[in-house]
Design a protein around this motif. Structure first.
Motif, mmCIF file in Angstrom:
data_model
loop_
_atom_site.group_PDB
_atom_site.id
_atom_site.type_symbol
_atom_site.label_atom_id
_atom_site.label_comp_id
_atom_site.label_asym_id
_atom_site.label_seq_id
_atom_site.Cartn_x
_atom_site.Cartn_y
_atom_site.Cartn_z
ATOM 1 N N VAL A 1 10.504 1.604 -0.964
ATOM 2 C CA VAL A 1 9.408 1.398 -1.598
ATOM 3 C C VAL A 1 9.205 2.429 -2.635
ATOM 4 O O VAL A 1 9.166 3.792 -2.420
ATOM 5 C CB VAL A 1 7.986 1.335 -0.839
ATOM 6 N N PHE A 2 9.165 2.083 -3.895
ATOM 7 C CA PHE A 2 8.868 2.904 -5.218
ATOM 8 C C PHE A 2 7.515 3.138 -5.509
ATOM 9 O O PHE A 2 6.673 1.854 -5.582
ATOM 10 C CB PHE A 2 9.686 2.225 -6.416
ATOM 11 N N ILE A 3 7.104 4.122 -5.353
ATOM 12 C CA ILE A 3 5.510 4.344 -5.426
ATOM 13 C C ILE A 3 5.084 4.913 -6.787
ATOM 14 O O ILE A 3 5.473 5.897 -7.166
ATOM 15 C CB ILE A 3 5.024 5.384 -4.371
ATOM 16 N N LYS A 4 4.431 4.097 -7.467
ATOM 17 C CA LYS A 4 3.939 4.377 -8.773
ATOM 18 C C LYS A 4 2.416 4.556 -8.590
ATOM 19 O O LYS A 4 1.573 4.366 -7.462
ATOM 20 C CB LYS A 4 3.901 3.294 -9.811
ATOM 21 N N GLU A 5 1.737 5.168 -9.669
ATOM 22 C CA GLU A 5 0.056 5.297 -9.670
ATOM 23 C C GLU A 5 -0.583 4.231 -9.430
ATOM 24 O O GLU A 5 -1.575 3.945 -8.410
ATOM 25 C CB GLU A 5 -0.156 5.810 -10.933
ATOM 26 N N ASP A 6 -0.344 3.034 -9.898
ATOM 27 C CA ASP A 6 -1.139 1.742 -10.261
ATOM 28 C C ASP A 6 -0.639 0.758 -9.061
ATOM 29 O O ASP A 6 -1.266 -0.258 -8.799
ATOM 30 C CB ASP A 6 -1.214 1.174 -11.407
ATOM 31 N N TYR A 7 0.640 0.741 -8.600
ATOM 32 C CA TYR A 7 1.461 -0.110 -7.630
ATOM 33 C C TYR A 7 2.227 0.521 -7.118
ATOM 34 O O TYR A 7 2.970 1.315 -7.247
ATOM 35 C CB TYR A 7 1.546 -1.366 -8.501
ATOM 36 N N CYS A 8 2.898 -0.165 -5.992
ATOM 37 C CA CYS A 8 3.894 0.189 -5.174
ATOM 38 C C CYS A 8 5.166 -1.052 -5.418
ATOM 39 O O CYS A 8 4.549 -2.163 -5.413
ATOM 40 C CB CYS A 8 3.802 0.459 -3.775
ATOM 41 N N LEU A 9 6.249 -0.428 -5.392
ATOM 42 C CA LEU A 9 7.316 -1.627 -5.619
ATOM 43 C C LEU A 9 8.563 -1.655 -4.257
ATOM 44 O O LEU A 9 9.127 -0.802 -4.273
ATOM 45 C CB LEU A 9 8.135 -1.423 -6.925
ATOM 46 N N THR B 1 0.863 -1.186 0.111
ATOM 47 C CA THR B 1 -0.048 0.044 0.091
ATOM 48 C C THR B 1 0.689 1.346 -0.006
ATOM 49 O O THR B 1 0.400 2.570 -0.053
ATOM 50 C CB THR B 1 -1.168 -0.035 1.155
ATOM 51 N N GLY B 2 1.957 1.002 0.305
ATOM 52 C CA GLY B 2 2.830 2.198 0.220
ATOM 53 C C GLY B 2 3.147 2.890 1.432
ATOM 54 O O GLY B 2 3.439 4.224 1.455
#
Lengths: 121, 603
Positions: free
Chosen positions: A37-45, A11-12
C-alpha cells in the motif's frame, strides 16, 4: 477472477500486507508481501504484484491520481529491476500474486475491513 | 522468539556510537515491553532527580510484543523519559507506522542517551545506524522537516522505500525547549503529553528515520488468522467502534457539551453554546475531513486527516481530536470549526501539545479578563474567544518570543507570576484534558492519581458498569489503571481496547502471538507493578501526596451540575486499596508482593 481496488476506501492499515506475508511465509514481513500500500496525504494506493519484467521501462511516466501527479512506477504492478518491492528480500526472486492458491481465496480481500479490495469476475 | 524481537538498540549521542543489546528476559517477564520495559530501564539507568533537559536524561522509544504483528490496533509506540513539564515520569503514546517499523528493523526498544554537540537526526535501517547532520532542518516545522528528510533520502531509495519509512520529528517548540513540546510523527501524529519534544530538543536531536524490512513472528499463525477474522465481525457489531470508524473522536464534543461535561472557558463551565452545532458529528466530517487514516494494523481508522480552504494553512493535518477541540476550542472560548482547525494545525506543525497549549492559553485568557494580567505584558488583548491573538501567541510560544517565553515554561509558571496559581487548571503542572471532572466524578480521581499528571490516557473514562455508583469509583480506577498499563506495554491502542470486555481480548492476543500461557492474574500483577514503579520513580523525583490533587475550582467551586469532586473522600480510600500508606507511599508488604523491594528501598 480479479481483485478490484477502490483506492478511495483504503485507510492505509496495511492488514492486507500483513496477511499476505503470513499466508506465504508464516511470519509478518511486509517486504515479502505480494500486495503493498502506497500512502499519500489524500489517499492510499494498494498495488498488487503482477508479472516480473526483466527490463526497466525506458520512459518514466507520471500519472494523475485524484488530480495529483504521481510517479508511474508506483502504480505499475510489475516487479522490475528498478523497484525495491515485489522481490524476495534475501534472494531478490520476483514475487507475484497467486490469489492464495487453488481454489483461489485471496486473503487480502478477506482482511480488508474497509472493503477497498473486492473480488470481481 | 515470538512477538518480541529480543534486541534493543542503544545510541549514545555524546560519544556518537551505538550498540545492540539483548532484551533481558526478566524485563520481558516482569514488565512485558512498551511502557513497562521503558520505565524499568529508565528507572535503573537515571537518577530520578536528574534534570529532564540535561544530557543524563534518556529517551526511550518502546514497542511491545503485539506491535507490528497485525493484531488489530497494535501499531503504537510509547516514549518513556522524565518529563520537563511535571518532573514526573512521562510515557506518551502515539500511533502511525513508527512502532511497527522499529520492530521490522529488529528492535523492541530504542534507547537514546547523551547529547549531540550539533543538530542531528538518526537514520536506522535494520542494522545500519547513521547519525546525520540536521543543521539544515533546524527551525523547520514538523511536516516540512519530514518532507525535507524524505527528499534528502530520495537519492538513495526509490519511491516505495521512501513511502515505507516512518519519520519522527520535533518542531520549533521542541528545539526551543518549550516544556510542553511534543514528538511528532507520520504527518501530524503526536506523542503529545509531558513535553518530551523538549527532551529531544535538549539532545539536539531533530528527528528519527526508521525503515525496517525484517519480520515479526507469531506463535500460532492459524489461530491468529481466525481470531482476526472474528475480530472484524465483533467490531462491526460493536456500536461504539462503528462510531469511531465513522467519526473518530468527533462524536464526543457535541455529546460532552450536551451533557454538560465539556471543559469550557478554563473549566468555568461544562457547556459552551457554539458547540451545540457539533451534536451532529457529520457536520465536522463533512466540513474538514479528507480521509480516514489508519494506524498500522487498525481496521477502525479512527483518526481523520483534514483540510480547510485557507492558503495560510496549506496542506493537511491530523485531527483535531476531541481533546484538542475542547482545550483549543470551548476552553478558550473559540467555537468556529475553522479556527479550531487552525489552532490544531499550528500546534501540530510547531510541535506543541494541543491540550497543554489550550490549557495554558485559556489560563492566560482568564487572567486577562479578570484584570490580573495587564495588556501591556502581552501586547494585545487576550480575552476568551480572541482567535487571531491566540494564533499569534502560539507562534511566540514555540519561538519563545516576548510573552510567549513565559507561557513556554508551563501553566504553573504563568499563574504564579500573576499571583493566581489556582487559575491554572492543571495537575502536576500538566493541563487537564477535555472531560470536566465535575460532570463525572470518577474522572477527577483518575486525573489526580495519574502518575504522569493531568492526562486522560492512563485510565479510560468510565465506561464500566457501576460508573454511577460512587462506592465503586476507587476500585474501578485502580483496576483500570493497572489494565491500561498492560495495554500500553503490549502495545495496543487504549482507544480501541478500553471497557470491561477487553481484558479477555488482550489476554488472548498475547497468548496467540507470544505462545506464552499468560493468565489474567499475571497481567494484573504486571500492570500493578508498572503503576507502583512509576509511583516510586515520582516519589524519588521529589513528588509526593501534595501533588495528587485537583485544582481548587474542581474540588471547591461547583461549576457543573452543582457538583464538586470529593477527592478528600476518595484519595485515602484509593491509597488504602493500592496498599500505600496515608502519604501515598507503597508499604513494604506491597513492594514485596510486586517484587519491588530493591527499587522501593529508601522511599
Amino acid at each position: 477472477m480479479r481483485i478490484k481496488i477502490d483506492h478511495l476506501k483504503c485507510t492505509g492499515c496495511k492488514l492486507c500486507e500483513v496477511v499476505c506475508s503470513l499466508q506465504h511465509t508464516e511470519a509478518v514481513n511486509l517486504w515479502r508481501s505480494r500486495i503493498r500500500v502506497f500512502i499519500k496525504e489524500d489517499y492510499c494506493l494498494p498495488v498488487i504484484a503482477g508479472p516480473y519484467t526483466e527490463a526497466m521501462c525506458n520512459s518514466k511516466d507520471v500519472v494523475l491520481v485524484e488530480g495529483k501527479e504521481i510517479d508511474g512506477c508506483v502504480v505499475c504492478r510489475a516487479s522490475c529491476p528498478a523497484k525495491s518491492i515485489f522481490k524476495e528480500p534475501d534472494t531478490a526472486i520476483p514475487l507475484k500474486c497467486d490469489f492464495c492458491g487453488d481454489p483461489p481465496d485471496p486473503q487480502c480481500v478477506a482482511w480488508c475491513d474497509a472493503d477497498a479490495l473486492t473480488i470481481c469476475d | 522468539m515470538f512477538g518480541w524481537k529480543g534486541k534493543m538498540l542503544r545510541i549514545d549521542l555524546s560519544r556518537r556510537n551505538c550498540s545492540v543489546e539483548e532484551t533481558p528476559s526478566d524485563l520481558i517477564r516482569d514488565y512485558m515491553g512498551g511502557r513497562g520495559a521503558g520505565l524499568k530501564i529508565l528507572f535503573d539507568e537515571i537518577d530520578p532527580m536528574t534534570d529532564p533537559l540535561g544530557p543524563e536524561n534518556k529517551l526511550i522509544f518502546a514497542t511491545g510484543p503485539l506491535v507490528g504483528t497485525g493484531v488489530p490496533a497494535g501499531g503504537r509506540y510509547i516514549v518513556v523519559s522524565k518529563s520537563p513539564l511535571s518532573g514526573a515520569i512521562a510515557n506518551p503514546c502515539c500511533g502511525g507506522y513508527f512502532g511497527p517499523n522499529l520492530k521490522f528493523a529488529g528492535y523492541d526498544l530504542l534507547i537514546i542517551e547523551g547529547k549531540s554537540s550539533e543538530p542531528v537526526y538518526l537514520f536506522i535501517r535494520n542494522d545500519v545506524v547513521e547519525i546525520r547532520p540536521a543543521g539544515q532542518l533546524w527551525g523547520k516545522w514538523a511536516t516540512e522537516t519530514e518532507r525535507l528528510i524524505r527528499s534528502e533520502m530520495s537519492e538513495d531509495f526509490d519511491e516505495w522505500e521512501l513511502n515505507n519509512m516512518s519519520i519522527v520529528t520535533i518542531g520549533p517548540a521542541g528545539e526551543n525547549l518549550v516544556k510542553f513540546a511534543c514528538i511528532m510523527s507520520d504527518g501530524g501524529r503526536a506523542a503529545g503529553r509531558s513535553g518530551l519534544g523538549a527532551v529531544m530538543g535538549s539532545k539536539n536531536l531533530k528527528g528519527l528515520v526508521v525503515s525496517g524490512t525484517g519480520e515479526v513472528k507469531i506463535a500460532d499463525v492459524g489461530g491468529f488468522k481466525k481470531a482476526v477474522m472474528d475480530f472484524f465481525e465483533e467490531g462491526r457489531a460493536n456500536e461504539t467502534l462503528e462510531k469511531r470508524r465513522r467519526w473518530g473522536t468527533w462524536s464526543l464534543p457535541g455529546r460532552a457539551n450536551k451533557t454538560g461535561t465539556q471543559a469550557a472557558l478554563n473549566f468555568q463551565s461544562g457547556y459552551f453554546e457554539p458547540f451545540t452545532k457539533f451534536e451532529d458529528p457529520d457536520f465536522i466530517r463533512d466540513s474538514i475531513r479528507v480521509r480516514d487514516e489508519a494506524c498500522f494494523g487498525c481496521p477502525f481508522a479512527c483518526s481523520k486527516r483534514s483540510r480547510i480552504e485557507d492558503l495560510a494553512y496549506p496542506g493537511t493535518t491530523k485531527g483535531p481530536e476531541h481533546e484538542s477541540m475542547a482545550l483549543l476550542g470551548s476552553n478558550c472560548g473559540i467555537g468556529d470549526l475553522d479556527d479550531i482547525y487552525r489552532a490544531n494545525y499550528l500546534c501540530n506543525e510547531l510541535g506543541m501539545d494541543t491540550i497543554s497549549a489550550g490549557a495554558i492559553i485559556s489560563c492566560a485568557m482568564e487572567l486577562f479578563e479578570k484584570g490580573y494580567l495587564p495588556e501591556k505584558d502581552i501586547g494585545y488583548p487576550l480575552g476568551f474567544g480572541s482567535n487571531e491573538a491566540m494564533f499569534q501567541l502560539m507562534r511566540k510560544i514555540a519561538l519563545r518570543e516576548d510573552f510567549g517565553d513565559l507561557l513556554a515554561e508551563g501553566g504553573n509558571a504563568l499563574a504564579r507570576k500573576y499571583g493566581h496559581p489556582e487559575l491554572f487548571m492543571g495537575i502536576k503542572g500538566m493541563g487537564m484534558p477535555a472531560w470536566h471532572p465535575q460532570g463525572v466524578e470518577v474522572i477527577g480521581l483518575q486525573y489526580a492519581t495519574n502518575n504522569v499528571g493531568g492526562c486522560h490516557t492512563k485510565a479510560t473514562l468510565p465506561f464500566y458498569e457501576g460508573r454511577k455508583d460512587p462506592e465503586r469509583h476507587v476500585e474501578l480506577t485502580k483496576q483500570d489503571q493497572d489494565y491500561i498499563a498492560v495495554v500500553d506495554s503490549s502495545v495496543l491502542c487504549w482507544i480501541i481496547y478500553h471497557g470491561p470486555l477487553w481484558g479477555e481480548k488482550l489476554l488472548s492476543w498475547l497468548q496467540i502471538t507470544t505462545g506464552i500461557d499468560y493468565t489474567e492474574n499475571d497481567l494484573s500483577l504486571i500492570g500493578e507493578r508498572i503503576w507502583n514503579l512509576e509511583r516510586i520513580f515520582n516519589l524519588k523525583a521529589g513528588l509526593s501526596k501534595k501533588d495528587d490533587r485537583l485544582p481548587k475550582r474542581i474540588t471547591d467551586e461547583p461549576r457543573v451540575k452543582n457538583q464538586v469532586v470529593h477527592l478528600d473522600r476518595m484519595l485515602p480510600e484509593y491509597y488504602k486499596l493500592r496498599g500505600w500508606d496515608e502519604n501515598g507511599i507503597p508499604t513494604p508488604e506491597k513492594l514485596q508482593q510486586l517484587g519491588l523491594e530493591k527499587e522501593g528501598a529508601g522511599i
